[in-house]
Scaffold this active site. Structure first.
Site, PDB file in Angstrom:
ATOM      1  N   ASP A 132      63.060 -17.435 124.517  1.00  0.00           N
ATOM      2  CA  ASP A 132      62.408 -18.224 123.477  1.00  0.00           C
ATOM      3  C   ASP A 132      63.330 -18.576 122.315  1.00  0.00           C
ATOM      4  O   ASP A 132      62.883 -18.815 121.204  1.00  0.00           O
ATOM      5  CB  ASP A 132      61.200 -17.455 122.941  1.00  0.00           C
ATOM      6  CG  ASP A 132      61.542 -15.996 122.602  1.00  0.00           C
ATOM      7  OD1 ASP A 132      62.717 -15.717 122.276  1.00  0.00           O
ATOM      8  OD2 ASP A 132      60.644 -15.140 122.689  1.00  0.00           O
ATOM      9  N   GLU A 154      61.574 -15.343 132.211  1.00  0.00           N
ATOM     10  CA  GLU A 154      60.694 -14.640 131.266  1.00  0.00           C
ATOM     11  C   GLU A 154      59.694 -15.623 130.650  1.00  0.00           C
ATOM     12  O   GLU A 154      59.496 -15.678 129.436  1.00  0.00           O
ATOM     13  CB  GLU A 154      61.492 -13.910 130.186  1.00  0.00           C
ATOM     14  CG  GLU A 154      60.707 -12.795 129.513  1.00  0.00           C
ATOM     15  CD  GLU A 154      61.504 -12.009 128.494  1.00  0.00           C
ATOM     16  OE1 GLU A 154      61.082 -10.876 128.197  1.00  0.00           O
ATOM     17  OE2 GLU A 154      62.529 -12.500 127.989  1.00  0.00           O
ATOM     18  N   GLU A 168      60.109 -18.173 117.566  1.00  0.00           N
ATOM     19  CA  GLU A 168      60.138 -17.871 118.994  1.00  0.00           C
ATOM     20  C   GLU A 168      58.835 -18.203 119.721  1.00  0.00           C
ATOM     21  O   GLU A 168      58.861 -18.700 120.859  1.00  0.00           O
ATOM     22  CB  GLU A 168      60.496 -16.397 119.211  1.00  0.00           C
ATOM     23  CG  GLU A 168      61.923 -16.033 118.870  1.00  0.00           C
ATOM     24  CD  GLU A 168      62.140 -15.722 117.397  1.00  0.00           C
ATOM     25  OE1 GLU A 168      63.281 -15.391 117.031  1.00  0.00           O
ATOM     26  OE2 GLU A 168      61.167 -15.819 116.605  1.00  0.00           O
ATOM     27  N   HIS A 245      64.309  -5.362 112.175  1.00  0.00           N
ATOM     28  CA  HIS A 245      65.115  -6.474 111.678  1.00  0.00           C
ATOM     29  C   HIS A 245      64.352  -7.788 111.561  1.00  0.00           C
ATOM     30  O   HIS A 245      64.872  -8.741 110.986  1.00  0.00           O
ATOM     31  CB  HIS A 245      66.301  -6.712 112.616  1.00  0.00           C
ATOM     32  CG  HIS A 245      65.888  -7.282 113.939  1.00  0.00           C
ATOM     33  ND1 HIS A 245      65.353  -6.505 114.937  1.00  0.00           N
ATOM     34  CD2 HIS A 245      65.910  -8.561 114.415  1.00  0.00           C
ATOM     35  CE1 HIS A 245      65.080  -7.269 115.976  1.00  0.00           C
ATOM     36  NE2 HIS A 245      65.393  -8.515 115.693  1.00  0.00           N
ATOM     37  N   ARG A 247      62.104 -10.878 110.464  1.00  0.00           N
ATOM     38  CA  ARG A 247      61.802 -11.394 109.121  1.00  0.00           C
ATOM     39  C   ARG A 247      60.369 -11.095 108.719  1.00  0.00           C
ATOM     40  O   ARG A 247      60.080 -10.931 107.535  1.00  0.00           O
ATOM     41  CB  ARG A 247      62.096 -12.897 109.038  1.00  0.00           C
ATOM     42  CG  ARG A 247      61.319 -13.760 109.981  1.00  0.00           C
ATOM     43  CD  ARG A 247      61.611 -15.249 109.765  1.00  0.00           C
ATOM     44  NE  ARG A 247      62.999 -15.591 109.945  1.00  0.00           N
ATOM     45  CZ  ARG A 247      63.546 -15.897 111.103  1.00  0.00           C
ATOM     46  NH1 ARG A 247      62.812 -15.878 112.211  1.00  0.00           N
ATOM     47  NH2 ARG A 247      64.794 -16.226 111.179  1.00  0.00           N
ATOM     48  N   HIS A 278      70.400  -2.864 110.814  1.00  0.00           N
ATOM     49  CA  HIS A 278      70.812  -4.260 110.995  1.00  0.00           C
ATOM     50  C   HIS A 278      71.535  -4.734 109.738  1.00  0.00           C
ATOM     51  O   HIS A 278      71.171  -4.358 108.619  1.00  0.00           O
ATOM     52  CB  HIS A 278      69.565  -5.116 111.254  1.00  0.00           C
ATOM     53  CG  HIS A 278      69.845  -6.485 111.721  1.00  0.00           C
ATOM     54  ND1 HIS A 278      70.215  -7.518 110.877  1.00  0.00           N
ATOM     55  CD2 HIS A 278      69.829  -7.041 112.976  1.00  0.00           C
ATOM     56  CE1 HIS A 278      70.391  -8.626 111.575  1.00  0.00           C
ATOM     57  NE2 HIS A 278      70.169  -8.369 112.837  1.00  0.00           N
TER      58      HIS A 278
END
Length: 414
Positions: A132, A154, A168, A245, A247, A278
């Site tokens: 994605d 996938e 995504e 990590h 957002r 990260h």
């Protein structure tokens, strides 16, 4: 800018026997090797190369009537290059699109522009994309514009929220509208595609190639000295391994999760935490503020993938908001607490190997306490079959590609 090199992974459920080629059809394809159909495999990020490498290897090693060409977009650079070496993938083309502070629109535009001359010159029979990412979306759109078959690895993951994860979730929905062949990891992914009107004959339940890659890593690598030292420091402890990590986690939600984890570790002297921090400033600042100086808490720089898998293998519980880790941890027999409010991998939740933590204060702490107090809980997790496959996904996908692409090209050239 081209960088040319021409050198170099049965699930339970229903797998249709129509995907097995008989000897006569194999021979028909073999007779046309002088005009081998080309497959263009496009990737640009770490998850893409992890999941496409087994398929690339399988096609090159066992399906010689297909010419496999690889394109690295450069959406990620430093994160991808170690995986090229690990999985022995040598890109035929490197678009080198990476720029600082690039937006999804800029990435998409540069990948589209970079793929155009390659598609025009090489005229592949199919484009393979995974997942994605914006690179995958651009690859699928390029294939569609050139009236070329698009194979989506996938396929069918859905969170149900177009904005979470962003971008995504929308990327994968759009790819599903562009794709010709949909390689779904699970029957649940297949059901999602069917609900959206994708024809059943175009969907193939194959398992997830991440399991193939995990098998490859465990068979071909050993823990580094860095990982051995970390395991020495936490020996005899219940080891929590943490990554965060996304957002969507930044700010209050991440800080609350870190407070819950710290409180749990401090309450239990037989528990340690390793947090692979990260480099995003939002993550670094939250880690320093909430965890720095904590007893039995190790804040480390991100590990290489093979080292991280070796670390996961020794964990007690995995805590993460990563999509990939929701597949990797269960594939190693480890429970994962998902630091999100939803997931596009409900199979792991349904199987009982993954657990949504949500974002209510104290909820993650309560989950950890229940896991600690329940006798035999971890042993029960280890007995649950992996919902993402058996490590034979790449051979299934390669065989379907052989049938759908190679023999299709042979018919066209008659």
């Amino acid at each position: 800018m081209s960088n040319r090199h021409l050198a170099p992974l049965s699930l339970t459920g229903s797998y249709s026997p129509q995907f097995r080629l008989d000897a006569a059809r194999m021979a028909t394809c073999a007779d046309s090797r002088s005009m081998r159909p080309k497959i263009l495999c496009v990737f640009g990020t770490r998850p893409e190369i992890i999941k496409l490498a087994p398929i690339i290897r399988e096609l090159k090693q066992t399906h010689h009537d297909i010419q496999v060409m690889t394109v690295m977009s450069g959406q990620h650079t430093d994160l991808v290059e170690p995986f090229l070496e690990l999985f022995q993938v040598k890109p035929d083309f490197n678009l080198q699109i990476m720029q600082r502070q690039q937006t999804p629109n800029e990435v998409c535009a540069r990948v589209l522009a970079g793929l155009e001359p390659i598609m025009s010159k090489e005229a592949p029979e199919a484009v393979i994309v995974q997942g994605d990412t914006t690179t995958a979306l651009a690859g699928a759109l390029t294939g569609f514009h050139h009236k070329t078959a698009v194979a989506h690895v996938e396929a069918g993951l859905r969170s149900g929220d177009p904005h979470n994860p962003f971008p995504e979730e929308m990327n994968r929905r759009l790819i599903s509208r562009l794709a010709t062949y949909h390689f779904a990891a699970t029957s649940g992914n297949r059901d999602s595609l069917l609900r959206e009107g994708v024809p059943a004959d175009d969907i193939f339940v194959t398992g997830n190639p991440v399991v193939d890659s995990l098998h490859y890593i465990l068979e071909n690598t050993e823990p580094s000295s860095r990982v051995r030292e970390l395991l020495k420091q936490t020996a005899g402890q219940k080891l929590l391994v943490l990554t965060t990590h996304r957002r969507e986690s930044f700010g209050r939600a991440m800080r609350q999760n870190l407070r819950d984890i710290r409180e749990f570790v401090e309450r239990h002297e037989d528990v340690s935490l390793i947090f692979a921090v990260h480099p995003n400033p939002n993550v670094v600042e939250a880690a320093r503020t909430e965890l720095n100086g904590g007893s039995r808490i190790l804040l480390i720089e991100p590990l290489g993938y093979s080292d991280f898998i070796q670390l996961l293998k020794q964990s007690w519980v995995v805590l993460s908001d990563s999509g990939g880790i929701q597949e990797e941890a269960p594939s190693l027999g480890k429970p994962v607490f998902v630091l999100r409010t939803n997931t596009e991998r409900p199979e792991a939740i349904d199987a009982g190997v993954a657990f949504l933590a949500g974002n209510k204060p104290g909820h993650l702490l309560a989950m950890l306490n229940r896991a600690y107090d329940e006798s035999g809980w971890l042993e029960k997790i280890k007995q649950i079959p992996n919902p993402f496959g058996d490590g034979k996904t790449a051979s299934r996908i390669a065989e379907i590609i052989q049938q759908k692409i190679c023999c299709r090209a042979e018919r066209i050239t008659r």
